[in-house]
Design an enzyme around this catalytic site. Structure first.
Site, mmCIF file in Angstrom:
data_model
loop_
_atom_site.group_PDB
_atom_site.id
_atom_site.type_symbol
_atom_site.label_atom_id
_atom_site.label_comp_id
_atom_site.label_asym_id
_atom_site.label_seq_id
_atom_site.Cartn_x
_atom_site.Cartn_y
_atom_site.Cartn_z
ATOM 1 N N ARG A 83 0.836 -1.214 0.000
ATOM 2 C CA ARG A 83 0.000 0.000 0.000
ATOM 3 C C ARG A 83 0.868 1.260 0.000
ATOM 4 O O ARG A 83 0.511 2.275 -0.618
ATOM 5 C CB ARG A 83 -0.941 -0.025 1.214
ATOM 6 C CG ARG A 83 -1.961 1.099 1.188
ATOM 7 C CD ARG A 83 -3.066 0.881 2.210
ATOM 8 N NE ARG A 83 -4.106 1.889 2.081
ATOM 9 C CZ ARG A 83 -4.448 2.724 3.058
ATOM 10 N NH1 ARG A 83 -3.851 2.663 4.236
ATOM 11 N NH2 ARG A 83 -5.412 3.614 2.858
ATOM 12 N N HIS A 87 0.535 4.472 -2.540
ATOM 13 C CA HIS A 87 0.358 5.860 -2.086
ATOM 14 C C HIS A 87 1.563 6.733 -2.423
ATOM 15 O O HIS A 87 1.443 7.949 -2.505
ATOM 16 C CB HIS A 87 0.063 5.903 -0.583
ATOM 17 C CG HIS A 87 -1.344 5.513 -0.246
ATOM 18 N ND1 HIS A 87 -1.942 5.792 0.951
ATOM 19 C CD2 HIS A 87 -2.277 4.862 -0.987
ATOM 20 C CE1 HIS A 87 -3.194 5.335 0.949
ATOM 21 N NE2 HIS A 87 -3.418 4.752 -0.214
ATOM 22 N N ASP A 88 2.720 6.120 -2.618
ATOM 23 C CA ASP A 88 3.883 6.878 -3.097
ATOM 24 C C ASP A 88 3.704 7.226 -4.577
ATOM 25 O O ASP A 88 3.782 8.391 -4.970
ATOM 26 C CB ASP A 88 5.171 6.065 -2.889
ATOM 27 C CG ASP A 88 6.398 6.824 -3.374
ATOM 28 O OD1 ASP A 88 6.395 8.075 -3.300
ATOM 29 O OD2 ASP A 88 7.364 6.177 -3.824
ATOM 30 N N ASP A 95 8.486 8.466 -6.046
ATOM 31 C CA ASP A 95 9.695 9.214 -5.699
ATOM 32 C C ASP A 95 9.991 9.195 -4.208
ATOM 33 O O ASP A 95 10.798 9.988 -3.720
ATOM 34 C CB ASP A 95 9.560 10.677 -6.160
ATOM 35 C CG ASP A 95 8.475 11.406 -5.376
ATOM 36 O OD1 ASP A 95 7.651 10.731 -4.711
ATOM 37 O OD2 ASP A 95 8.449 12.648 -5.404
ATOM 38 N N THR A 215 -6.925 -8.315 -1.400
ATOM 39 C CA THR A 215 -7.002 -9.731 -1.069
ATOM 40 C C THR A 215 -6.281 -10.038 0.235
ATOM 41 O O THR A 215 -6.356 -11.142 0.752
ATOM 42 C CB THR A 215 -6.394 -10.588 -2.204
ATOM 43 O OG1 THR A 215 -6.460 -11.954 -1.826
ATOM 44 C CG2 THR A 215 -4.927 -10.255 -2.444
ATOM 45 N N THR A 244 -9.838 -15.650 2.660
ATOM 46 C CA THR A 244 -8.431 -16.042 2.854
ATOM 47 C C THR A 244 -7.641 -14.772 3.194
ATOM 48 O O THR A 244 -6.982 -14.198 2.330
ATOM 49 C CB THR A 244 -7.864 -16.694 1.570
ATOM 50 O OG1 THR A 244 -8.127 -15.822 0.458
ATOM 51 C CG2 THR A 244 -8.471 -18.053 1.306
ATOM 52 N N ASP A 249 -4.587 -14.129 -3.409
ATOM 53 C CA ASP A 249 -5.258 -14.990 -4.392
ATOM 54 C C ASP A 249 -6.406 -14.202 -5.021
ATOM 55 O O ASP A 249 -6.494 -12.986 -4.817
ATOM 56 C CB ASP A 249 -5.757 -16.277 -3.712
ATOM 57 C CG ASP A 249 -6.696 -15.982 -2.539
ATOM 58 O OD1 ASP A 249 -7.222 -14.845 -2.442
ATOM 59 O OD2 ASP A 249 -6.907 -16.880 -1.708
HETATM 60 C C1 HEM Z 1 -9.143 2.217 -5.991
HETATM 61 C C2 HEM Z 1 -8.529 2.861 -5.100
HETATM 62 C C3 HEM Z 1 -8.301 2.393 -3.692
HETATM 63 C C4 HEM Z 1 -8.973 2.781 -2.571
HETATM 64 C C5 HEM Z 1 -10.144 3.751 -2.493
HETATM 65 C C6 HEM Z 1 -8.366 2.100 -1.463
HETATM 66 C C7 HEM Z 1 -8.743 2.254 -0.142
HETATM 67 C C8 HEM Z 1 -8.224 1.552 0.924
HETATM 68 C C9 HEM Z 1 -8.664 1.684 2.291
HETATM 69 C C10 HEM Z 1 -9.741 2.638 2.779
HETATM 70 C C11 HEM Z 1 -7.950 0.812 3.033
HETATM 71 C C12 HEM Z 1 -8.073 0.562 4.549
HETATM 72 C C13 HEM Z 1 -7.246 1.583 5.293
HETATM 73 C C14 HEM Z 1 -7.524 1.593 6.770
HETATM 74 O O1 HEM Z 1 -8.558 1.082 7.216
HETATM 75 O O2 HEM Z 1 -6.681 2.127 7.541
HETATM 76 C C15 HEM Z 1 -7.055 0.122 2.153
HETATM 77 C C16 HEM Z 1 -6.164 -0.839 2.548
HETATM 78 C C17 HEM Z 1 -5.289 -1.463 1.688
HETATM 79 N N1 HEM Z 1 -5.086 -1.170 0.366
HETATM 80 FE FE1 HEM Z 1 -6.250 0.011 -0.785
HETATM 81 N N2 HEM Z 1 -7.369 1.302 -1.918
HETATM 82 C C18 HEM Z 1 -7.277 1.453 -3.271
HETATM 83 C C19 HEM Z 1 -6.355 0.856 -4.100
HETATM 84 C C20 HEM Z 1 -5.319 0.061 -3.686
HETATM 85 C C21 HEM Z 1 -4.207 -0.350 -4.508
HETATM 86 C C22 HEM Z 1 -3.990 0.078 -5.952
HETATM 87 C C23 HEM Z 1 -3.424 -1.152 -3.736
HETATM 88 C C24 HEM Z 1 -2.140 -1.843 -4.085
HETATM 89 C C25 HEM Z 1 -1.786 -2.203 -5.286
HETATM 90 C C26 HEM Z 1 -4.042 -1.235 -2.426
HETATM 91 C C27 HEM Z 1 -3.588 -2.000 -1.376
HETATM 92 C C28 HEM Z 1 -4.120 -2.007 -0.113
HETATM 93 C C29 HEM Z 1 -3.724 -2.919 0.940
HETATM 94 C C30 HEM Z 1 -2.748 -4.068 0.790
HETATM 95 C C31 HEM Z 1 -4.428 -2.561 2.088
HETATM 96 C C32 HEM Z 1 -4.266 -3.163 3.490
HETATM 97 C C33 HEM Z 1 -3.120 -2.435 4.184
HETATM 98 C C34 HEM Z 1 -2.790 -2.882 5.585
HETATM 99 O O3 HEM Z 1 -3.311 -3.889 6.071
HETATM 100 O O4 HEM Z 1 -1.974 -2.189 6.226
HETATM 101 N N3 HEM Z 1 -5.165 -0.465 -2.426
HETATM 102 N N4 HEM Z 1 -7.238 0.597 0.873
#
Ligand code: HEM
Ligand SMILES: *[C@@H]1O[C@H](CO)[C@@H](O)[C@H](O)[C@H]1NC(C)=O
Length: 330
Positions: A83, A87-88, A95, A215, A244, A249
């Protein structure tokens, strides 16, 4: 006593020697920078998977070892690290700007915007990777490249696809709060998400594939479709993939088919909205039914995301400490 012709020939000889020396110098300078940047299709230079082969051949193994160690006590770390790369890259390009701490008035950290505050995590592990790399090959591997490598290794460790990470990014010396405030929100409608991805040349397939990263990892219930209905505190953590939770997956897409995605921004890709039906929904169905297809597309989309406006050659710097730009003297 010299005659005119011998003076001319020694002058020529001198010029020739100077010319050769210059050529040699240029070649040496090229070799010193010779981290193997290749020409990019649109002009400029491209990242390369071989970038550290000469200058830091252990880079991949060092990053992998630190993540392996960290995940023993914190199984969520792989999800948190990928993540950070996202975000970077979505703010000022890949960068390392996200990693900078506040150093006001010059540097206002991106870590406090809504998408990152009390949410983005794993920064200590990035510090650990950086210090291990500074031991192995001082001043060589950028913080931006650390995030790209960590993203791939994290996916692979969780059972997902492997890919060749393109490298050679350099670190920026500024942050971008406006850009960070514009990160995709879990409450953005589909057309807004599509627009935010299209701004970086990422199409609907990239959007659907990259959201597949949900996932694994965790979400605070305040961001879920259910919104803490059981009355829990809003920061209560739930699994993003309840089938899972720690495996990379394609079950995430199965959850979408059941209307059981955690984030509203996940489920919008498969709503009754005609835009979703015409654009993202068919891709969700494809990935739900074919994990190989998802893996292939995910890897390709990660490479595309990692190519967002990197700094190369003499732009930016190789930070010594990912939280601070070098010029500040520490
Ligand atoms: C479509 C846009 C996206 C939105 C709106 C979004 C939003 C979010 C939100 C709200 C969370 C939970 C944060 C929290 O509760 O503190 C999250 C977690 C996460 N996001 Fe996204 N996300 C997006 C795209 C992506 C992309 C492109 C990736 C990676 C390629 C990604 C990977 C992750 C991962 C792995 C988590 C879990 C992080 C953790 O457990 O620390 N997300 N995302
Ligand atoms: C979630 O619930 C809280 C408390 O009922 C409410 O204040 C908040 O606006 C809700 N959030 C969303 C995104 O619906």
């Amino acid at each position: 006593m010299e005659d005119a012709s011998s003076r001319v020939s020694s002058l020529l000889g001198l010029l020739l020697a100077a010319h050769c020396a210059l050529l040699l110098l240029l070649r040496l300078a090229g070799a010193a920078h010779g981290h193997g940047y290749a020409p990019a299709p649109g002009g400029g230079v491209a990242l390369s998977s071989a970038f550290y082969d000469e200058s830091c051949p252990s880079a991949y193994d060092v990053v992998r070892r630190v993540i392996q160690d960290a995940r023993v006590s914190d199984p969520r770390i792989p999800a948190s690290l990928i993540r950070l790369h996202f975000h970077d890259c979505f703010v000022n390009g890949c960068d390392g700007s996200l990693l900078l701490d506040d150093d006001l008035p010059a540097i206002q950290s991106e870590k406090h915007v809504p998408a990152n505050d009390k949410s983005a995590r794993g920064f200590e592990v990035v510090d650990g990777i950086k210090s291990a790399l500074e031991e192995a090959c001082p001043g060589i591997v950028s913080c931006a490249d650390i995030l790209a490598l960590a993203a791939e290794i994290s996916v692979e460790l969780a059972g997902g696809p492997r890919w060749r990470v393109l490298l050679g990014r350099r670190d920026g010396t500024t942050t971008n709060i406006e850009g960070a405030n514009n990160l995709p929100s879990p409450f953005d409608p589909l057309d807004k998400l599509q627009e935010k991805f299209r701004n970086f040349n990422l199409d609907d397939t990239d959007l659907v594939a990259l959201q597949g990263a949900h996932t694994f990892g965790k979400v605070q219930c305040q961001f879920t479709q259910e919104n803490c209905t059981a009355g829990q505190p809003e920061e209560t953590l739930e699994n993003l993939d309840q089938v899972t939770p720690n495996v990379f997956d394609n079950k995430y897409y199965g959850n979408l088919l059941h209307g059981a995605a955690q984030l509203p921004s996940d489920q919008v890709m498969l709503s009754a909205d005609p835009v979703a039906e015409m654009t993202t929904a068919p891709i969700v169905h494809r990935f739900a039914g074919n994990q190989e297809d998802f893996f292939r597309n995910f890897a390709a989309s990660m490479v595309k995301m990692g190519n967002i406006s990197p700094l190369t050659r003499n732009d930016g710097e190789i930070r010594k400490f990912c939280r601070r730009i070098n010029s500040e003297g520490y």
